[in-house]
Design an enzyme around this catalytic site. Structure first.
Site, PDB file in Angstrom:
ATOM      1  CB  ALA A   1       0.457  17.124  -3.252  1.00  0.00           C
TER       2      ALA A   1
ATOM      3  CG  HIS B   1       0.545  19.861   1.235  1.00  0.00           C
ATOM      4  ND1 HIS B   1       0.878  18.909   2.170  1.00  0.00           N
ATOM      5  CD2 HIS B   1      -0.080  19.200   0.239  1.00  0.00           C
ATOM      6  CE1 HIS B   1       0.482  17.717   1.744  1.00  0.00           C
ATOM      7  NE2 HIS B   1      -0.109  17.872   0.586  1.00  0.00           N
TER       8      HIS B   1
ATOM      9  CG  ASN C   1       6.085  10.360  -0.823  1.00  0.00           C
ATOM     10  OD1 ASN C   1       7.109   9.704  -0.736  1.00  0.00           O
ATOM     11  ND2 ASN C   1       4.877   9.831  -0.674  1.00  0.00           N
TER      12      ASN C   1
HETATM   13  N1  LIG Z   1       5.483  13.336  -4.467  1.00  0.00           N
HETATM   14  C1  LIG Z   1       4.231  13.637  -4.142  1.00  0.00           C
HETATM   15  O1  LIG Z   1       3.837  14.789  -4.035  1.00  0.00           O
HETATM   16  C2  LIG Z   1       3.256  12.553  -3.920  1.00  0.00           C
HETATM   17  C3  LIG Z   1       3.655  11.257  -3.890  1.00  0.00           C
HETATM   18  N2  LIG Z   1       2.745  10.272  -3.708  1.00  0.00           N
HETATM   19  C4  LIG Z   1       3.259   8.900  -3.694  1.00  0.00           C
HETATM   20  O2  LIG Z   1       3.185   8.384  -5.020  1.00  0.00           O
HETATM   21  C5  LIG Z   1       2.986   6.967  -4.974  1.00  0.00           C
HETATM   22  C6  LIG Z   1       1.744   6.589  -5.801  1.00  0.00           C
HETATM   23  O3  LIG Z   1       0.605   7.208  -5.258  1.00  0.00           O
HETATM   24  P1  LIG Z   1      -0.868   6.708  -5.634  1.00  0.00           P
HETATM   25  O4  LIG Z   1      -0.971   6.466  -7.082  1.00  0.00           O
HETATM   26  O5  LIG Z   1      -1.815   7.644  -4.991  1.00  0.00           O
HETATM   27  O6  LIG Z   1      -0.897   5.310  -4.849  1.00  0.00           O
HETATM   28  P2  LIG Z   1      -1.897   4.081  -5.059  1.00  0.00           P
HETATM   29  O7  LIG Z   1      -1.893   3.320  -3.773  1.00  0.00           O
HETATM   30  O8  LIG Z   1      -3.190   4.545  -5.601  1.00  0.00           O
HETATM   31  O9  LIG Z   1      -1.194   3.198  -6.191  1.00  0.00           O
HETATM   32  C7  LIG Z   1       0.067   2.600  -6.032  1.00  0.00           C
HETATM   33  C8  LIG Z   1       0.027   1.226  -6.706  1.00  0.00           C
HETATM   34  O10 LIG Z   1       1.365   0.741  -6.797  1.00  0.00           O
HETATM   35  C9  LIG Z   1       1.400  -0.601  -6.255  1.00  0.00           C
HETATM   36  N3  LIG Z   1       2.733  -0.880  -5.710  1.00  0.00           N
HETATM   37  C10 LIG Z   1       3.266  -0.455  -4.538  1.00  0.00           C
HETATM   38  N4  LIG Z   1       4.508  -0.919  -4.389  1.00  0.00           N
HETATM   39  C11 LIG Z   1       4.791  -1.672  -5.484  1.00  0.00           C
HETATM   40  C12 LIG Z   1       5.938  -2.424  -5.892  1.00  0.00           C
HETATM   41  N5  LIG Z   1       7.028  -2.495  -5.127  1.00  0.00           N
HETATM   42  N6  LIG Z   1       5.876  -3.055  -7.078  1.00  0.00           N
HETATM   43  C13 LIG Z   1       4.758  -3.007  -7.860  1.00  0.00           C
HETATM   44  N7  LIG Z   1       3.631  -2.311  -7.513  1.00  0.00           N
HETATM   45  C14 LIG Z   1       3.650  -1.652  -6.338  1.00  0.00           C
HETATM   46  C15 LIG Z   1       0.329  -0.561  -5.165  1.00  0.00           C
HETATM   47  O11 LIG Z   1      -0.043  -1.852  -4.765  1.00  0.00           O
HETATM   48  P3  LIG Z   1      -0.644  -2.048  -3.253  1.00  0.00           P
HETATM   49  O12 LIG Z   1      -2.049  -1.521  -3.316  1.00  0.00           O
HETATM   50  O13 LIG Z   1      -0.558  -3.523  -3.045  1.00  0.00           O
HETATM   51  O14 LIG Z   1       0.210  -1.264  -2.313  1.00  0.00           O
HETATM   52  C16 LIG Z   1      -0.779   0.205  -5.892  1.00  0.00           C
HETATM   53  O15 LIG Z   1      -1.505  -0.638  -6.767  1.00  0.00           O
HETATM   54  C17 LIG Z   1       2.856   6.605  -3.480  1.00  0.00           C
HETATM   55  O16 LIG Z   1       4.092   6.189  -2.954  1.00  0.00           O
HETATM   56  C18 LIG Z   1       2.449   7.934  -2.851  1.00  0.00           C
HETATM   57  O17 LIG Z   1       2.774   8.005  -1.484  1.00  0.00           O
HETATM   58  C19 LIG Z   1       1.411  10.537  -3.599  1.00  0.00           C
HETATM   59  C20 LIG Z   1       0.968  11.831  -3.614  1.00  0.00           C
HETATM   60  C21 LIG Z   1       1.857  12.943  -3.708  1.00  0.00           C
HETATM   61  O1  LIG Z   2      -0.930  14.201  -2.125  1.00  0.00           O
HETATM   62  C1  LIG Z   2      -0.623  14.838  -1.112  1.00  0.00           C
HETATM   63  O2  LIG Z   2      -1.339  15.724  -0.613  1.00  0.00           O
HETATM   64  C2  LIG Z   2       0.714  14.633  -0.474  1.00  0.00           C
HETATM   65  C3  LIG Z   2       1.081  13.226  -0.338  1.00  0.00           C
HETATM   66  O3  LIG Z   2       0.265  12.321  -0.239  1.00  0.00           O
HETATM   67  C4  LIG Z   2       2.514  12.935  -0.284  1.00  0.00           C
HETATM   68  O4  LIG Z   2       3.310  13.867  -0.376  1.00  0.00           O
HETATM   69  O5  LIG Z   2       2.855  11.759  -0.158  1.00  0.00           O
END
Ligand SMILES: NC(=O)C1=CN([C@@H]2O[C@H](COP(=O)(O)OP(=O)(O)OC[C@H]3O[C@@H](n4cnc5c(N)ncnc54)[C@H](OP(=O)(O)O)[C@@H]3O)[C@@H](O)[C@H]2O)C=CC1
Ligand SMILES: O=C([O-])CC(=O)C(=O)O
Length: 271
Positions: A124, A222, A192
């Protein structure tokens, strides 16, 4: 054609699957999994061309070249080492898990040993290209300032532990200031990006993070400020939150898609 398996059928997972399904990403979606099997089935029902199997990761690793993680930091611990042992490349969104130095070292070594790649998209933020270039010489300081509407911080361990009532915040309020290492543990689903910045720049202990709750905002902001031998830069992105998960910005989904598109593109732009 690249065979992809995906874990985490939430906001980012759904965007990636759709992009494979409509041909934006040149790959075959072989398998998907989510700990909520209903979410996996629901996602499957939205796909037009792809017919991935809904199977556990141990099973999908026999059929894929690349595992895409868009689930949680827990999932990185549970599944990424296994994927690398199985000679699969991996793309990781829950980069915050790498504030655990031991895990990062293990994954790096496993990737080397098994000749695998570990892709960490910019997510992001904007400016990772400049930071990467700058890190070829000395970097003096890196600061991330993240501002989100209060609901974008809901559920974070830091908010719960400190009993912060997000509904009572009625002006721009600094919620947290500390190192990137502390930030990704306190806000595992919110910054993250701080981990990706740390790994690209000067590490988790030297990278500073400030988190601000701002009820006047509708976007996730950000700002990254970097000083080094190259000079200095500041980037600022005002992200539209994903409609299905306000914590995650839409740009994070687009960044994941762009990273996967890049894998089959003969022309590689950017640093
Ligand atoms: N690098 C970056 O810039 C960013 C990273 N992220 C990260 O990316 C990831 C995905 O984000 P997003 O799609 O928005 O999240 P969501 O919550 O929309 O989707 C994640 C899904 O994965 C499931 N899940 C979590 N842990 C496990 C596991 N161990 N095994 C199987 N399924 C699992 C969750 O279940 P449940 O609902 O039960 O938790 C949920 O259904 C998150 O960790 C988020 O913090 C997000 C935004 C920016
Ligand atoms: O999507 C964003 O703005 C950032 C975020 O959640 C992450 O880095 O985990």
């Amino acid at each position: 054609m690249l065979n992809i398996g995906l874990i985490g059928c939430g906001t980012i997972g759904a965007s990636i699957c759709k992009a494979i399904d409509d041909g934006t990403i040149e790959a075959e979606l072989v398998a998907i999994y989510d700990r909520n099997l209903n979410d996996a089935d629901k996602l499957l029902s939205t796909l037009k061309r792809s017919k991935p199997q809904v199977i556990e990761v141990a099973e999908m690793l026999k059929k894929i070249d690349l595992l895409v993680e868009c689930a949680s930091q827990e999932a990185v611990y549970e599944l990424i080492p296994t994927a690398l042992h199985a000679h699969c490349d991996v793309m990781i969104m829950s980069v915050g898990a790498f504030s655990d130095e031991k895990l990062f070292k293990t994954i790096k070594e496993l990737a080397k040993e098994n000749k695998c790649k570990v892709y960490l998209p910019s997510g992001a933020i904007v400016g990772l290209d400049g930071l990467k270039s700058a890190s070829s010489d000395e970097i003096y300081s890196v600061t991330l300032t993240t501002q989100k509407p209060p609901r974008g911080l809901a559920g974070a361990p830091y908010i719960i532990r400190n009993k912060i009532d997000l509904d009572k915040i009625n002006g721009k309020t600094v919620i947290f200031e500390g190192t990137a290492s502390e930030a990704v543990k306190a806000f595992p689903a919110n910054v993250n990006v701080a981990a990706t910045i740390s790994l690209t720049g000067i590490g988790f202990e030297k990278t500073k993070v400030k988190i601000v709750a701002n009820p006047a905002l509708t976007r996730n902001i950000h700002e990254i400020s970097v000083e080094g031998a190259f000079g200095e830069f500041t980037t600022k992105v005002e992200n539209v939150p994903s409609p299905t998960n306000p914590k995650s910005s839409y740009l994070a989904s687009l960044s994941a898609i762009a990273t996967l598109k890049k894998l089959s593109d003969p022309i590689q732009t950017g640093t």
